[in-house]
Design an enzyme around this catalytic site. Structure first.
Site, PDB file in Angstrom:
ATOM      1  N   LYS A   1       0.844  -1.199   0.000  1.00 50.10           N
ATOM      2  CA  LYS A   1       0.000   0.000   0.000  1.00 50.10           C
ATOM      3  C   LYS A   1       0.880   1.249   0.000  1.00 50.10           C
ATOM      4  CE  LYS A   1      -3.000  -3.310   0.884  1.00 50.10           C
ATOM      5  NZ  LYS A   1      -3.669  -4.088  -0.135  1.00 50.10           N
TER       6      LYS A   1
HETATM    7  C1  LIG Z   1      -4.348  -5.383   0.895  1.00 48.45           C
HETATM    8  C2  LIG Z   1      -5.815  -5.581   0.951  1.00 48.45           C
HETATM    9  C3  LIG Z   1      -6.443  -6.164   2.065  1.00 48.45           C
HETATM   10  C4  LIG Z   1      -5.673  -6.807   3.189  1.00 48.45           C
HETATM   11  O1  LIG Z   1      -4.910  -5.920   3.927  1.00 48.45           O
HETATM   12  P1  LIG Z   1      -3.981  -6.534   5.092  1.00 48.45           P
HETATM   13  O2  LIG Z   1      -3.514  -5.313   5.825  1.00 48.45           O
HETATM   14  O3  LIG Z   1      -2.874  -7.264   4.426  1.00 48.45           O
HETATM   15  O4  LIG Z   1      -4.825  -7.404   5.923  1.00 48.45           O
HETATM   16  C5  LIG Z   1      -7.825  -6.218   2.091  1.00 48.45           C
HETATM   17  N1  LIG Z   1      -8.566  -5.737   1.083  1.00 48.45           N
HETATM   18  C6  LIG Z   1      -8.009  -5.182  -0.017  1.00 48.45           C
HETATM   19  C7  LIG Z   1      -8.884  -4.648  -1.087  1.00 48.45           C
HETATM   20  C8  LIG Z   1      -6.613  -5.104  -0.117  1.00 48.45           C
HETATM   21  O5  LIG Z   1      -6.063  -4.586  -1.228  1.00 48.45           O
END
Ligand SMILES: *Cc1c(COP(=O)(O)O)cnc(C)c1O
Length: 383
Positions: free
Chosen positions: A184
């Site tokens: 992210k």
């Molecule tokens: C990355 C992501 C998640 C999961 O996030 P984590 O912090 O790894 O649990 C959930 N939903 C979407 C749409 C994502 O891109």
């Protein structure tokens, strides 16, 4: 074309500020959720214009907390898009509830509000619109499609800093969950954030993330009466973020708007430079959206492309350009296929997005030459 460089799909932006910031909790000895997490939460709430922000171990656990705080349990149904990261549906299963998939549009990969009505039943307790890749879902459309008592939980994993009609992601639903995974735009290694304006949800989630305790470790630490242990009248979890992560989060968040501004500029440039490739559809950003550009996800038109998407991805890899499928159609993954027996064709938008989406590199560690190179590599595949 000869391969002359390597362009990664994503790289975290960790600087001197983050390196220095982790020293403070290491030296003070306050390692788990404490003052740094609290500072990160205050900043995050202010930036996303919400009353409450609660840091967690991940977006997955933040979404789980949101569902539990909303009272989702066995017998309930939760509507989720069929094209998303698998955790959006997994957390519904963890609550003992049933995920009800809704198709997405291949135009922006987000839930198609016109298809929500068919998915409602008298057991629908919540809906989780996803702001996929940082592009806000059509939240007015989602709200209008569900009865008032259906709880709207944004999966804002990719959407730190995004906005819909001027309102930040995180402040658009009853609750929202963000991710700070290294893929992210801002990261704490692992980490998440639950946001809400609802004081009751916030208080419940706050206790649930700390085993259900009625007072936090920090409050206890500073309290005058050492014999006081918290009461536990909820069966909670340990979903606390560490202060090491909180310290990194504070520094990352200071940089968020700069990261997005650069990504936005690069995305506009890509749209121009790639416009002459008939088989490659670049993301469209409607005037009501502020895209956070967690990733830049294109759509390979199977009718026009000179090769199948996977072949194109292989060719780009051989040129040193990393790509990824956008994400997956959850109803086509083993567990969901087996347990719910849904046909791939039941959700054509998700199926086609699964087969044809292609994220190309766009992140804050790329320079002008990297961007030129990606454009050149894509042109070399064919127009
Ligand atoms: C990355 C992501 C998640 C999961 O996030 P984590 O912090 O790894 O649990 C959930 N939903 C979407 C749409 C994502 O891109």
């Amino acid at each position: 074309m000869q391969a002359t460089r390597t362009v990664h799909i994503a790289l975290p932006m960790i600087g001197e500020e983050e390196r220095r910031a982790v020293l403070e909790p290491l030296e003070s000895g306050w390692l788990t959720q404490g003052p740094k997490v609290a500072e990160f939460e205050r900043m995050f709430a202010a930036r996303h214009r919400v009353a409450h922000a609660l840091a967690t171990t991940s977006c997955t656990t933040a979404t789980h907390l949101a569902l539990v705080a909303a009272g989702v349990g066995p017998g309930d149904e939760v509507i989720v898009p069929a094209f998303t990261w698998v955790s959006t549906a997994n957390v519904v299963v963890h609550c003992g509830a049933t995920p009800v998939f809704c198709d997405v549009s291949t135009r922006d990969f987000n839930i198609d509000p016109t298809q929500i009505a068919d998915k409602l039943s008298d057991r629908t307790k919540a809906i989780i619109p996803v702001h996929l890749f940082g592009m806000p879902a059509d939240m007015d459309g989602v709200r209008a499609a569900v009865p008032d008592d259906v709880i709207v939980i944004e999966d804002a994993a990719c959407a730190a800093g995004a906005a819909y009609r001027g309102t930040p992601a995180g402040a658009l639903g009853d609750m929202a969950a963000f991710s700070f995974h290294p893929r992210k735009s801002v990261t704490t290694g692992e980490g998440g954030m639950l946001t809400t304006d609802n004081a009751t949800f916030a208080e419940t989630a706050d206790r649930l993330r700390n085993h259900g305790a009625s007072i936090s470790e920090e409050q206890r630490h500073h309290g005058a009466r050492p014999y006081i242990l918290p009461d536990f009248d909820l069966c909670g979890y340990n979903y606390r973020m560490t202060d090491l992560q909180g310290a990194v989060g504070v520094e990352q968040l200071k940089k968020l708007d700069g990261f997005i501004a650069e990504r936005d500029r690069r995305a506009a440039w890509f749209a121009e430079q790639l416009a002459d490739i008939a088989w490659l559809r670049t993301p469209r950003v409607p005037e009501w959206a502020s895209h956070a550009w967690q990733s830049y996800v294109t759509y390979v038109d199977p009718e026009l492309a000179p090769f199948a998407r996977n072949e194109i991805m292989d060719r780009l890899k051989n040129l040193g350009v990393a790509t990824r499928p956008g994400t997956h159609a959850v109803h086509m993954l083993g567990y969901y296929r087996e347990r719910y027996g849904i046909e791939a064709d039941a959700f054509p938008g998700a199926r086609d997005s699964d087969r044809n989406s292609m994220a190309i590199p766009l992140h804050n560690r790329m320079d002008d030459d990297d961007y030129d190179y990606v454009v050149e590599a894509l042109h070399s595949i064919g127009r």
